[in-house]
Enzyme design. Sequence first.
Site, PDB file in Angstrom:
ATOM      1  N   GLU A 278       0.831  -1.204   0.000  1.00 28.80           N
ATOM      2  CA  GLU A 278       0.000   0.000   0.000  1.00 28.80           C
ATOM      3  C   GLU A 278       0.869   1.259   0.000  1.00 28.80           C
ATOM      4  O   GLU A 278       0.446   2.324  -0.429  1.00 28.80           O
ATOM      5  CB  GLU A 278      -0.910  -0.019   1.238  1.00 28.80           C
ATOM      6  CG  GLU A 278      -2.268   0.578   0.995  1.00 28.80           C
ATOM      7  CD  GLU A 278      -3.235   0.345   2.145  1.00 28.80           C
ATOM      8  OE1 GLU A 278      -4.363  -0.083   1.874  1.00 28.80           O
ATOM      9  OE2 GLU A 278      -2.876   0.587   3.317  1.00 28.80           O
ATOM     10  N   LYS A 414     -14.555   0.835  -4.019  1.00 30.08           N
ATOM     11  CA  LYS A 414     -15.608   1.201  -3.061  1.00 30.08           C
ATOM     12  C   LYS A 414     -16.701   2.008  -3.757  1.00 30.08           C
ATOM     13  O   LYS A 414     -17.891   1.760  -3.557  1.00 30.08           O
ATOM     14  CB  LYS A 414     -15.018   2.036  -1.919  1.00 30.08           C
ATOM     15  CG  LYS A 414     -14.130   1.239  -0.987  1.00 30.08           C
ATOM     16  CD  LYS A 414     -13.653   2.104   0.177  1.00 30.08           C
ATOM     17  CE  LYS A 414     -12.491   1.461   0.887  1.00 30.08           C
ATOM     18  NZ  LYS A 414     -11.802   2.364   1.808  1.00 30.08           N
TER      19      LYS A 414
END
Length: 426
Positions: A278, A414
């Site tokens: 990440e 998302k």
Amino acid sequence: MITLDLSKAKLAEDLGSYKEKVAEIHDMIRNKTGAGNDFLGWVELPENYDKEEVQLMKETAAKLREKVDVLLVCGIGGSYLGARAAIEAINGLYSDDKVEIIYVGNTFSSNYIHQVAKYIEDKDFAINVISKSGTTTETSISFRIFKEMCEKKYGKEGARERIVATTDREKGALKKLATDEGYVTFVVPDDIGGRYSVLTAVGLFPIAMAGIDIDEMLKGAKDAMVKYNDANIETNDAYRYGVARQLLNKAGYSAEMFVTYELQLNNVAEWWKQLYGESEGKENKGILPHSAVFSTDLHSLGQFIQEGSKVLYETIFEVKNPQNDMIIPSDPDDLDGLNYLAGKSVDYVNKRACEGTIDAHVNTGNVPNIIISLDKMDAYGFGYMVYFFEMSCAMSVYFLGVNPFNQPGVEVYKKNMFKLLGKPGY
Ligand code: PA5
């Protein structure tokens, strides 16, 4: 406590030639002048942590440990991986500690959530819900289900004594809910991102609930903080590792396989994968973080590593002294032909497997190996290791020219999902 061996890393360049660049990045990290500098709270955390909050964590954990058989840790990504890594690495996979830790809030799998609900039905349980944003959907759905279960079983008042929330100091739906319900609440500091948060309440409270000494963990991190506050690439092993991996990347090795020889370190690898993946996987750059547990995976992935395409290098994370060892018994009939190992310990065999594999991969397979050794995986060693990897990650990712502390790409799925689910505003 940690030693680094780059002698088998097949580096084509001398690390010393990056002395100035490394010293500049060191200053950027320490003086908070680089990209993402709002998220450098972890650098001095082992010294600056909120002492009163840690005391409250220990007291709350001691009280709850008297009461419950199970703690549900409800969080995802940086809000649970560090705690899970620590608890499994230190206590093992089948711990005899009185409190069993179960992880929820990290999946939409109805099978999994249903099974956990059935499993804890007749057990005395508490919940630690952890979410910095307070709005993460996986975590919120599980928390709603287990909160309802808790209130049905113990009543509103009983549930209040069994639910602990870890979230933002002021904002977010979880903060409001926790305040309205009167839960004990711990804080995720503003200047520490999820993947750097294991030494805040995010990791420390569940770790304390597992009976692990969090003061020792912070002490290990503090010693590492002192050790790795060193601008010199010749002497700072955290920086040497961080730069070595970028030199391998530059030489065409775009995947890093993090290898352990202990099944209970699998979630250390998962934590490490999030930290590096990440932090650096953006702007079409970065090394793919991958992992394996040997010798288990030598019976599956071993063939590819030995003879497959040369895309990867390995980082061997070795723990020198296991918490437990066993002696291989002698057998009078020796039908399995194992008497040549009788009297030797299982860890002795594991260590020879490690040596033999490094030799095979490096010298026959031509796979670069970085070897990182930790003396012992206890609370102190875990804290020390966390700081080592956090600092090497910051160096490595700044060295690559990327902001290590944001994660813009995680929002795309998302948005699509919320649209498909009909969430208001999408
Ligand atoms: O590192 C990160 O930012 C993520 O992995 C988050 O920790 C994860 O998405 C959970 O977020 P939150 O704590 O807001 O629920």
